[in-house]
Design a protein around this motif. Structure first.
Motif, PDB file in Angstrom:
ATOM      1  N   GLU A  35      21.307 -42.934  -7.973  1.00 32.61           N
ATOM      2  CA  GLU A  35      20.652 -43.068  -6.664  1.00 32.61           C
ATOM      3  C   GLU A  35      21.533 -42.448  -5.587  1.00 32.61           C
ATOM      4  OE1 GLU A  35      18.425 -46.946  -5.921  1.00 32.61           O
ATOM      5  OE2 GLU A  35      20.099 -47.589  -7.194  1.00 32.61           O
ATOM      6  N   ASP A  36      20.890 -41.860  -4.605  1.00 35.27           N
ATOM      7  CA  ASP A  36      21.560 -41.451  -3.377  1.00 35.27           C
ATOM      8  C   ASP A  36      20.554 -41.644  -2.244  1.00 35.27           C
ATOM      9  OD1 ASP A  36      19.900 -39.143  -3.228  1.00 35.27           O
ATOM     10  OD2 ASP A  36      21.408 -37.840  -4.095  1.00 35.27           O
ATOM     11  N   PRO A  37      20.923 -41.382  -1.002  1.00 37.63           N
ATOM     12  CA  PRO A  37      19.970 -41.628   0.091  1.00 37.63           C
ATOM     13  C   PRO A  37      18.688 -40.799   0.022  1.00 37.63           C
ATOM     14  CG  PRO A  37      22.193 -41.491   0.953  1.00 37.63           C
ATOM     15  CD  PRO A  37      22.262 -41.078  -0.501  1.00 37.63           C
ATOM     16  N   ARG A  40      16.135 -41.213  -6.314  1.00 38.29           N
ATOM     17  CA  ARG A  40      16.531 -42.098  -7.413  1.00 38.29           C
ATOM     18  C   ARG A  40      15.993 -41.453  -8.678  1.00 38.29           C
ATOM     19  NH1 ARG A  40      17.191 -47.833  -9.005  1.00 38.29           N
ATOM     20  NH2 ARG A  40      16.224 -48.053 -11.047  1.00 38.29           N
ATOM     21  N   GLY A 104      31.838 -39.858   2.111  1.00 37.68           N
ATOM     22  CA  GLY A 104      30.921 -40.739   1.400  1.00 37.68           C
ATOM     23  C   GLY A 104      31.647 -41.542   0.341  1.00 37.68           C
ATOM     24  N   SER A 106      30.971 -43.452  -3.827  1.00 32.12           N
ATOM     25  CA  SER A 106      30.147 -43.620  -5.024  1.00 32.12           C
ATOM     26  C   SER A 106      30.496 -44.943  -5.676  1.00 32.12           C
ATOM     27  CB  SER A 106      30.406 -42.494  -6.031  1.00 32.12           C
ATOM     28  OG  SER A 106      30.066 -41.238  -5.498  1.00 32.12           O
ATOM     29  N   HIS A 117      25.084 -44.990 -11.150  1.00 33.65           N
ATOM     30  CA  HIS A 117      25.839 -44.218 -10.168  1.00 33.65           C
ATOM     31  C   HIS A 117      25.025 -44.215  -8.877  1.00 33.65           C
ATOM     32  CE1 HIS A 117      28.099 -40.227  -9.183  1.00 33.65           C
ATOM     33  NE2 HIS A 117      27.708 -40.830  -8.066  1.00 33.65           N
ATOM     34  N   ARG A 118      25.624 -44.739  -7.822  1.00 32.97           N
ATOM     35  CA  ARG A 118      24.954 -44.729  -6.526  1.00 32.97           C
ATOM     36  C   ARG A 118      25.883 -44.122  -5.490  1.00 32.97           C
ATOM     37  NH1 ARG A 118      21.406 -49.289  -3.387  1.00 32.97           N
ATOM     38  NH2 ARG A 118      20.896 -47.944  -1.638  1.00 32.97           N
ATOM     39  N   ASP A 119      25.388 -43.089  -4.812  1.00 30.16           N
ATOM     40  CA  ASP A 119      26.136 -42.442  -3.743  1.00 30.16           C
ATOM     41  C   ASP A 119      25.684 -42.963  -2.392  1.00 30.16           C
ATOM     42  OD1 ASP A 119      27.639 -40.849  -5.413  1.00 30.16           O
ATOM     43  OD2 ASP A 119      26.357 -39.088  -5.197  1.00 30.16           O
ATOM     44  N   TYR A 120      26.655 -43.141  -1.502  1.00 35.71           N
ATOM     45  CA  TYR A 120      26.399 -43.569  -0.130  1.00 35.71           C
ATOM     46  C   TYR A 120      26.930 -42.494   0.809  1.00 35.71           C
ATOM     47  CZ  TYR A 120      25.699 -48.175  -2.218  1.00 35.71           C
ATOM     48  OH  TYR A 120      25.242 -49.226  -2.976  1.00 35.71           O
ATOM     49  N   ALA A 123      22.717 -38.896   5.221  1.00 31.20           N
ATOM     50  CA  ALA A 123      21.907 -37.720   4.888  1.00 31.20           C
ATOM     51  C   ALA A 123      21.690 -36.829   6.111  1.00 31.20           C
ATOM     52  CB  ALA A 123      20.562 -38.147   4.303  1.00 31.20           C
TER      53      ALA A 123
END
Length: 146
Positions: A35-37, A40, A104, A106, A117-120, A123
């Protein structure tokens, strides 16, 4: 095991280019959730497709990892890590192809391979602020609100 996998992850992401796509199975589980902003995706096949689309048109992209925090899982819980990073990238359609940077982080969950894995990241700071007309509008809004 944890240190070895995190080293593989950081090494692969130091240069985010087409070579990364072929090496994803070295670090990601077949059933990975990413996932990222912006998106998914579920599964390694979908992740390959997503990353292939992202590298298309990039003139340069790479990550510098500033801090890594790890936690061992208990019982049936996976191990976890948080990676704080700076991404450096250039795209011809963003700010005239200038080199841009984005901060950012992860969040990874893993066993033998990464299962989540989720990125913050912001955007807007990554894309929208660097598109000529939209960037101007966002800059005016930020100035007015800030």
């Amino acid at each position: 095991m944890t240190d070895k996998l995190i080293t593989k992850v950081t090494t692969l992401y130091e240069r985010f280019d087409p070579a990364l796509i072929g090496a994803l199975d070295q670090i990601y589980d077949t059933d990975v959730v990413f996932e990222d902003p912006l998106h998914r995706v579920e599964g390694l096949v979908a992740l390959r497709r997503y990353f292939s689309g992202m590298v298309h048109g990039l003139q340069e992209c790479g990550f510098t990892f500033n801090h890594i925090l790890e936690q061992r899982g208990h019982a049936d819980e996976p191990d976890q890590a948080v990676l704080l990073w700076t991404m450096h990238y250039r795209h011809p359609k963003l700010k005239g192809g200038q080199r841009l940077s984005l901060e950012g982080s992860s969040h990874l969950q893993f066993r033998e391979r990464v299962v989540y894995h989720r990125d913050y990241f912001d955007a807007g700071a990554m894309l929208y602020e660097h598109i000529p007309v939209l960037g101007y509008v966002i800059g005016k809004l930020k100035a007015r609100l800030g």
